[in-house]
Design a protein around this motif. Structure first.
Motif, short mmCIF file in Angstrom:
data_model
loop_
_atom_site.label_atom_id
_atom_site.label_comp_id
_atom_site.label_asym_id
_atom_site.label_seq_id
_atom_site.Cartn_x
_atom_site.Cartn_y
_atom_site.Cartn_z
N ILE A 1 -48.15 -20.42 8.63
CA ILE A 1 -46.73 -20.77 8.76
C ILE A 1 -46.03 -20.65 7.42
CG2 ILE A 1 -45.07 -22.62 9.21
CD1 ILE A 1 -46.42 -23.50 11.47
N PHE B 1 -42.77 -18.39 7.00
CA PHE B 1 -41.48 -18.93 6.56
C PHE B 1 -40.99 -18.21 5.31
CE2 PHE B 1 -40.14 -23.20 8.46
CZ PHE B 1 -40.78 -22.97 9.65
N LEU C 1 -40.18 -14.46 6.33
CA LEU C 1 -39.04 -14.44 7.25
C LEU C 1 -37.72 -14.73 6.54
CD1 LEU C 1 -38.36 -14.47 10.34
CD2 LEU C 1 -38.62 -16.93 10.21
N ILE D 1 -39.89 -10.23 14.98
CA ILE D 1 -38.47 -10.51 14.71
C ILE D 1 -37.84 -9.31 14.01
CG2 ILE D 1 -36.87 -12.03 13.47
CD1 ILE D 1 -38.60 -14.34 14.20
N ILE E 1 -30.99 -19.24 29.87
CA ILE E 1 -31.88 -20.36 29.56
C ILE E 1 -31.19 -21.71 29.75
CG2 ILE E 1 -33.54 -19.24 28.01
CD1 ILE E 1 -31.04 -21.02 26.19
N TRP F 1 -33.13 -24.99 30.49
CA TRP F 1 -34.21 -25.50 29.65
C TRP F 1 -34.33 -27.02 29.71
CZ3 TRP F 1 -33.91 -28.88 25.51
CH2 TRP F 1 -32.64 -29.11 24.96
N ILE F 2 -33.22 -27.67 29.97
CA ILE F 2 -33.23 -29.13 30.00
C ILE F 2 -34.17 -29.66 31.08
CG2 ILE F 2 -31.80 -31.16 30.52
CD1 ILE F 2 -29.44 -29.67 29.28
N LEU G 1 -38.36 -27.47 30.74
CA LEU G 1 -39.32 -27.68 29.66
C LEU G 1 -40.33 -28.74 30.07
CD1 LEU G 1 -38.89 -26.18 26.98
CD2 LEU G 1 -38.09 -28.33 26.00
N ASP H 1 -36.80 -33.59 21.24
CA ASP H 1 -36.45 -33.97 22.60
C ASP H 1 -37.46 -34.95 23.18
OD1 ASP H 1 -38.54 -31.92 22.97
OD2 ASP H 1 -38.08 -32.26 25.09
N ARG I 1 -33.57 -35.50 27.46
CA ARG I 1 -33.33 -34.48 28.51
C ARG I 1 -33.34 -35.12 29.89
NH1 ARG I 1 -37.41 -31.07 29.47
NH2 ARG I 1 -38.90 -32.04 28.02
N CYS J 1 -28.76 -34.83 26.91
CA CYS J 1 -28.82 -33.47 27.44
C CYS J 1 -28.83 -33.46 28.96
CB CYS J 1 -30.06 -32.74 26.94
SG CYS J 1 -30.21 -32.69 25.16
N TYR K 1 -24.54 -32.91 25.34
CA TYR K 1 -25.03 -31.54 25.51
C TYR K 1 -25.18 -31.31 27.00
CZ TYR K 1 -27.89 -27.35 24.96
OH TYR K 1 -28.36 -26.06 25.00
N SER L 1 -26.55 -19.98 22.89
CA SER L 1 -27.88 -19.78 23.47
C SER L 1 -28.90 -19.34 22.44
CB SER L 1 -27.91 -18.74 24.60
OG SER L 1 -27.33 -19.28 25.75
N THR L 2 -30.06 -19.97 22.52
CA THR L 2 -31.17 -19.56 21.66
C THR L 2 -32.14 -18.75 22.52
OG1 THR L 2 -30.99 -21.54 20.29
CG2 THR L 2 -33.10 -20.40 20.27
N VAL M 1 -31.63 -24.18 19.60
CA VAL M 1 -32.62 -24.90 20.40
C VAL M 1 -33.97 -24.17 20.40
CG1 VAL M 1 -33.04 -26.06 22.61
CG2 VAL M 1 -30.68 -25.65 21.87
N ALA N 1 -36.65 -25.35 20.86
CA ALA N 1 -37.49 -25.94 21.91
C ALA N 1 -37.67 -24.99 23.10
CB ALA N 1 -36.88 -27.26 22.39
N VAL N 2 -36.75 -24.07 23.33
CA VAL N 2 -36.89 -23.17 24.49
C VAL N 2 -38.15 -22.31 24.38
CG1 VAL N 2 -34.41 -23.08 24.98
CG2 VAL N 2 -35.46 -21.30 23.60
N ALA O 1 -41.70 -23.00 15.27
CA ALA O 1 -41.34 -23.18 13.87
C ALA O 1 -40.68 -21.91 13.33
CB ALA O 1 -42.57 -23.53 13.05
N ILE P 1 -38.94 -19.70 15.00
CA ILE P 1 -37.56 -19.62 15.51
C ILE P 1 -36.67 -20.61 14.74
CG2 ILE P 1 -36.08 -19.99 17.53
CD1 ILE P 1 -37.79 -17.52 17.82
N ILE Q 1 -32.64 -28.52 17.95
CA ILE Q 1 -33.46 -29.32 18.85
C ILE Q 1 -34.84 -28.67 18.97
CG2 ILE Q 1 -33.74 -30.28 21.17
CD1 ILE Q 1 -30.76 -30.36 21.47
N HIS R 1 -39.15 -29.21 20.00
CA HIS R 1 -40.01 -29.94 20.94
C HIS R 1 -41.33 -30.40 20.31
CE1 HIS R 1 -41.59 -30.99 24.89
NE2 HIS R 1 -42.67 -30.29 24.62
#
Ligand code: B12
Ligand code: SF4
Lengths: 383, 459
Positions: A327, A331, A334, A358, A374, A377-378, A381, B97, B134, B160, B182, B234-235, B270, B272-273, B289, B291, B304, B306
């Protein structure tokens, strides 16, 4: 209670503030007061419809750039060529860049017992032979290029002769058909001689000689590149003026923009990465604005990341180094990539893969990729 | 888009009454232009002048605070596209979240984990900033009930749910804590906007990869008098990250360079997606990480996330700290003499530089190694050991000066100085100039406590 806390307590329930004969260090006040004062000011209106100034129609905020980044070819002769740079804009929504960022795997001419364990794990079986090491990087881990560091030529390492270095280069050239970066040991006296011998051994293959800098005989390096058809890495330490000077000197020796890649120095995440961010951003902006002495593609010694203790030090509270190391490398690389770097020297296979994923989007058009909706997602997930 | 003192002065009363504490209106204007004072300190302004000044002084990106009391997080406030031009303001809050369909034990554990994450770096304790609840259950009762449980939490809240009914139910319980909502979308805009107004909460606007639509909806919110808006274009993870980066950059350019009022708001990412596609704890953590790092580098003002594994959070916290250091200030600690553990006239004397990263690394190692020693901290204008040797701030003379000035010679009997391994090349020079003997220590200070122990056992 100190003055500050008293004041904050007082302010907690206040909407307007009047301060009389109040003396306090203003920096301190600024920091702590900002949110409170804002809140006092930002009370939102009741449900009303406000008259807004008529809006401009939506347009993509695209800039015109008078300059562009040179395109540098690495690899010729028996190598598959790779192109670096060529950007005419800063971001792909303005104009996608012609060539994706490239990753080159680090390989060494000696077994390198000091490499971090997460790396040794992948290469321990091939470390005795740089040719096998290079082959594994290309075949198993999809390296676009290989960097052969001639560390063993260091007077304090094994003091290998330039001729021995040339033999190592030949071994790697035989083993893989990707372009090579050829690095010295970092010894300013010996590097030019080593690079010269290596350049001769790889005549016509268009390798990148690493590196020319102001502390060594950069003329010799430039000459070797011109005599045997290679490109040169121009390395300055996080100093844009030093970079400009060095590039100018190299071009005076006869190299062109198309023969130079810059290394403005990568300070690792947590070890001064912000200095690199600033210098690299400024360098790329200067190129696009038309500064001809800075219009070369850029390189990052991303492997510096492994020097950070967060990457290598065993410490249970920080979790396993198996994940921290990669990582840290991602990082670091990136962040440099997002500032405009074109070629990355890296060590760990999974870092390389994520960075490339990427980077590969940089050559695509804006809004041409299928993206999922997406908004769910709420709920979707997992916990 | 830096505002000059003159621009400000024109809007001030120009009476030089000194109520603001400055000698003149011009002095006040100068301080304002440098963000060193607050406009509220001038009490003599007419309300329309005040409004004009406020909009003149407002940062390119609106600064927004959510939460109340000592549970707040602040985001936005930036003025520039690149940090070297000024500095970035308000570190990106990192929000983790929790969902409203976890069993109580798992829920409490997760909240505790989030609250307790702490990583110390260069003397700063780095932590997480907020919790995003959420509405995973889809039930409004559950959402409201779980929100209620978070009243006890130490962190401010992001609510959320795309369902205005659920949002309303939760706001009835925690609305007084001013959570960030959100999100408003094209489909629920009216209802969500009304909730934001009624409860005076900042609100996120979510739009699926369409900035033109985002502009239109942001305008609609603004026309209702809503000022605190956070933008979510949007992510996307995978190949879609290219579009996400483009959207983030364009929003920020429109704010800073075009002064487009519809885009002068903080951006939320986000990462987290990632977990919609990744199930493996390690692969998912590394990708998430990645992203997060991408978006933080390209203008995300709040994220946000996860994953709660510390190895995933440490790099994020470190990157954030680096991005938000002020390029105008050296990162330095006060030079001078420091003491560790129990010291007396026989204690060893160590030397390091006053670069914050160097000092705090050494300090951490001395403390965790329970060392008893003196540490001389040399003023290298905030530079690391080998940097300052290369730049000649760290040399025989400067070391001699600090030995004299610190009066260490009155405190100890020893005349042996332990220097960092990287300073070996100048040990002769130090000995010649200072008259002290130099002992070269290990290269990395993690070995220094052991080194001192061995030294003690030897002599
Ligand atoms: C970031 C950086 C910079 C930043 C400065 C950051 C800062 N505030 O210091 C900038 C961009 C400004 C910079 C400038 C320069 N740099 Co520079 N820089 C670096 C870099 C990448 C990291 C340095 C760092 O942060 N280290 C982390 C800190 C924590 O390490 P540290 O201070 O050494 O502390 C450790 C140990 O020394 C030890 N330790 C510390 N104290 C003590 C005390 C005791 C008792 C003991 C036992 C141990 C101990 O433990 C600590 C923790 O591990 C290094 C390369 C590298 N990876 O090391 C090059 C590097 C140090 N820089 C170098 C150079 C040449 C320069 C310049 C001279 C370039 C130039 N020509 O302008 C300038 C000098 C500027 C000046 N002084 O006026 C060279 C030095 C070569 C040499 N050894 O002679 C390096 C090694 C790069 C290289 N490979 O060439 N640099
Ligand atoms: S309080 Fe206002 S009017 Fe009075 S001196 Fe200050 S700025 Fe000028």
């Amino acid at each position: 209670m100190d003055k500050m806390t008293q004041l904050l307590k007082l302010l907690e329930k206040t909407d307007t503030i009047e301060l009389h004969e109040f003396k306090l260090d203003i920096d301190e006040l600024e920091l702590q007061l900002m949110p409170l004062v804002q809140r006092a000011v930002q009370k939102q209106a009741e449900v009303i419809t406000k008259k807004l100034i008529p809006s401009q129609p939506f347009e993509l905020p695209v800039h015109d750039y008078p300059g562009e980044v040179a395109e540098v070819q690495l690899g010729a002769g028996t190598r598959k060529p790779i192109l670096l740079g060529g950007q005419k804009a800063l971001y792909r929504f303005e104009e996608p860049q012609p060539n994706p960022p490239v990753v080159t795997f680090d390989v060494f001419d000696i077994p390198m017992p000091g490499l971090p364990r997460p790396i040794r794990e992948h290469f321990s079986d091939v470390m005795d032979h740089p040719g096998d090491w290079a082959k594994k990087a290309v075949k198993d881990f999809g390296a676009n290029m290989v960097t052969i560091h001639l560390i063993g030529t260091g007077p304090k390492v094994m003091d290998k002769t330039p001729r021995q270095a040339a033999a190592d280069i030949e071994e790697v050239l035989q083993a893989v058909d990707v372009p090579l970066v050829i690095g010295g040991s970092g010894d300013p006296k010996k590097d030019p001689k080593v690079l010269e011998a290596a350049a001769a051994a790889a005549e016509g293959e268009r390798c990148l000689l690493a590196s020319a800098n102001l502390d060594l005989d950069y003329r010799k390096v430039a000459k070797a590149a011109m005599d045997y058809n290679h490109a040169v890495l121009s390395w300055a330490i996080t100093d844009i003026n030093m970079q400009k000077t060095l590039n100018k000197y190299l071009m005076k020796e006869g190299l062109t923009k198309e023969d130079i890649v810059m290394d403005p120095t990568t300070c690792a995440l947590g070890y001064g990465i912000e200095f690199s961010i600033d210098v690299i951003t400024r360098t790329r902006l200067a190129a696009l604005k038309g500064d001809k002495d800075l219009q070369m593609p850029m390189s990052s010694g991303t492997t510096n990341a492994w020097g950070s203790r967060e990457a290598w030090m065993k410490k249970d509270e920080w979790g396993p180094t198996d994940y921290r190391g990669p990582i840290w490398e991602i990082f670091t690389g990136l962040t440099m990539m997002l500032c405009g770097v074109d070629i990355f020297m890296m060590l760990h296979p999974s870092s390389v893969q994520l960075l490339s994923e990427i980077g590969s989007t940089f050559t695509k058009e804006y809004l041409e990729t299928d993206v999922p909706n997406i908004s769910n997602w709420i709920t979707e997930l997992g916990v | 888009m830096q505002v000059t003192a003159m621009d400000i002065y024109r809007l001030l009363p120009q009476t030089n009454c000194e109520i603001c504490g400055e000698a003149s209106c011009m002095a006040f204007a100068t301080k304002l232009s440098e963000k060193e004072t607050q406009i509220e300190l001038c009490t003599e302004l007419e309300s329309d002048q005040l409004e004009k000044l406020e909009s003149l002084l407002a940062p390119a990106v609106r600064e927004i605070t959510f939460g109340t009391g000592d549970k707040t997080a602040t985001l936005g406030g930036d003025e520039v596209l690149y940090r070297y031009e000024l500095t970035y303001y308000n570190q990106t809050p990192l929000v983790i979240d929790v969902s409203d369909n976890m069993d109580d034990k798992a829920f409490q554990d997760r909240v505790k984990t989030i609250e307790e994450v702490e990583f110390e770096r260069t003397g700063e304790k780095l932590r997480l900033d907020a919790i995003a609840l959420r509405n995973a259950s889809g039930s409004k009762e559950k959402f409201a009930e779980t929100a209620g449980k978070l009243k006890k939490s130490k962190l401010p809240l992001v609510l959320c749910s795309m369902d205005p009914e659920a949002m309303k139910a939760a706001l009835e319980v925690v609305g007084d804590e001013k959570p960030l909502l959100y999100a408003a979308t094209e489909n629920n805009l009216e209802d969500m906007a009304n909730l934001a107004i009624q409860y005076e909460c900042p609100i996120t606007l979510f739009v699926n990869n369409d900035l033109e639509k985002m502009k239109e909806l942001s305008r609609t919110l603004r026309a209702k008098g809503i000022k605190d808006i956070v933008l979510d274009p949007s992510t996307y993870v995978g190949n879609g990250i290219g579009d996400t980066i483009d959207n983030f950059v364009m929003i920020r350019r429109l704010a800073v360079e075009e002064n487009d009022e519809d885009f002068r708001f903080p951006i939320i990412g986000v990462p987290a997606v990632t977990w919609l596609y990744e199930k493996d704890d390690v692969q998912g953590g590394i990708k998430e990480a990645t992203i997060a790092a991408t978006l933080m580098n390209k203008y995300a003002d709040i994220l946000i996330v996860h994953g709660t594994n510390i190895w995933e959070l440490i790099p994020m916290l470190t990157l954030r700290q680096s991005l938000y250091t002020d390029p105008r200030k050296p990162q330095a600690v006060d030079p001078g003499l420091y003491e560790f553990g129990e010291v007396d006239e026989n204690s060893p004397v160590l030397l390091t530089t006053n670069f914050a990263l160097t000092y705090y690394t050494v300090e951490g190692d001395l403390k965790s190694g329970k060392a008893n020693c003196y540490l001389l901290v040399l003023d290298t204008e905030g530079r690391a050991v080998d940097v300052s040797i290369a730049g000649n701030q760290f040399n025989g003379k400067s070391v001699t000066d600090i030995i004299k000035h610190s009066k260490i010679e009155d405190k100890v009997k020893t005349r042996t100085l332990i220097v960092p391994g990287l300073a070996a090349s100048i040990s002769g020079e130090i000995e010649d100039e200072s008259g002290w003997e130099v002992l070269v220590g290990p290269r990395d200070s993690s070995a220094v406590a052991d080194f001192l122990l061995k030294l003690k056992n030897k002599g």
